[in-house]
Design a protein around this motif. Structure first.
Motif, short mmCIF file in Angstrom:
data_model
loop_
_atom_site.label_atom_id
_atom_site.label_comp_id
_atom_site.label_asym_id
_atom_site.label_seq_id
_atom_site.Cartn_x
_atom_site.Cartn_y
_atom_site.Cartn_z
N ALA A 53 0.84 -1.19 0.00
CA ALA A 53 0.00 0.00 0.00
C ALA A 53 0.88 1.25 0.00
CB ALA A 53 -0.91 0.00 1.22
N LYS A 54 0.34 2.32 -0.53
CA LYS A 54 1.08 3.59 -0.56
C LYS A 54 1.24 4.17 0.84
CE LYS A 54 1.22 7.95 -3.06
NZ LYS A 54 0.59 8.76 -4.12
N TYR A 55 0.22 3.99 1.66
CA TYR A 55 0.22 4.56 3.01
C TYR A 55 -0.34 3.55 4.00
CZ TYR A 55 0.30 8.99 0.39
OH TYR A 55 0.61 10.01 -0.47
N ASN A 56 -0.18 3.87 5.29
CA ASN A 56 -0.97 3.21 6.32
C ASN A 56 -1.83 4.29 6.98
OD1 ASN A 56 0.40 4.33 8.64
ND2 ASN A 56 2.02 2.83 8.37
N LEU A 57 -2.73 3.89 7.84
CA LEU A 57 -3.68 4.84 8.41
C LEU A 57 -3.04 6.00 9.16
CD1 LEU A 57 -6.63 2.60 9.68
CD2 LEU A 57 -6.57 4.10 7.68
N LYS A 58 -1.88 5.75 9.77
CA LYS A 58 -1.21 6.81 10.53
C LYS A 58 -0.63 7.90 9.63
CE LYS A 58 -0.04 3.88 14.43
NZ LYS A 58 1.03 3.27 15.22
N GLU A 59 -0.51 7.61 8.34
CA GLU A 59 0.16 8.53 7.41
C GLU A 59 -0.80 9.37 6.57
OE1 GLU A 59 4.06 5.76 6.51
OE2 GLU A 59 2.22 5.39 5.37
#
Length: 185
Positions: A53-59
């Protein structure tokens, strides 16, 4: 205007439902970010395919997105539903239904049903995952009711994605992707 979509991935997600959806929207010029609900970027699909994934939720700042998408896959849906952060994000999108869309496919509409977001709504999902008080339309492949878009199964992923494209870009915007997706001139 560039529209932005958020695709939440949890271990056990159905990869065709996630990636075909992203492909159609990207072809239309809509930005779609794959976001892991875990603390890392690697997420494993129901077929044991690892996606980065490009990001995780914290980002991310989820309030900056125009729509959210929940792919199916039984284990993936179970993992999405267990996440308090995912439930908080869905509440934000539900509460801002005048400007935000919620899209879900296969088993994922069950999350919306459990949260009460399908009450007084028509929807479809994979048979056996009907939840809540909404009106389940078992013979429909894709249902739009207000800001909630649902589809029955993996086979209907492209139809669901095209409905989102048409919502944001109109029929003309949708038809612009036909040469690359339907092989028409």
């Amino acid at each position: 205007m560039i529209y932005k979509g958020l695709v939440l991935l949890a271990d056990g997600f159905e990869q065709v439902e996630a990636l075909a959806y992203v492909d159609i929207l990207t072809r239309a010029g809509i930005q779609v970010d794959l976001v892991s609900i875990k603390n890392c970027h690697k997420v494993t699909s129901s077929s044991h395919i690892t996606v980065v994934a490009k990001y995780n939720l914290k980002e991310i700042d989820y309030t900056s997105y125009d729509f959210i998408y929940l792919p199916g896959g039984k284990l993936g849906v179970d993992n999405l539903q267990k996440s308090k952060k995912v439930r908080d994000i869905l509440k934000y999108f539900y509460d801002n239904n005048d400007t935000k869309l919620i899209t879900a496919i296969c088993a994922a509409p069950s999350i919306l049903g459990v949260l009460g977001y399908l009450d007084d709504k028509k929807y479809t999902c994979f048979p056996g995952f009907e939840r809540g008080k909404g009106k389940y339309l078992e013979n429909e492949t894709c249902v739009v009711d207000g800001n909630i878009y649902t589809a029955r199964s993996m086979y209907w992923t492209i139809q669901l994605a095209e409905k989102v494209v048409e919502h944001y870009l109109g029929k003309g915007g949708l038809e612009k992707i036909y040469p690359g997706t339907r092989g028409v001139r």
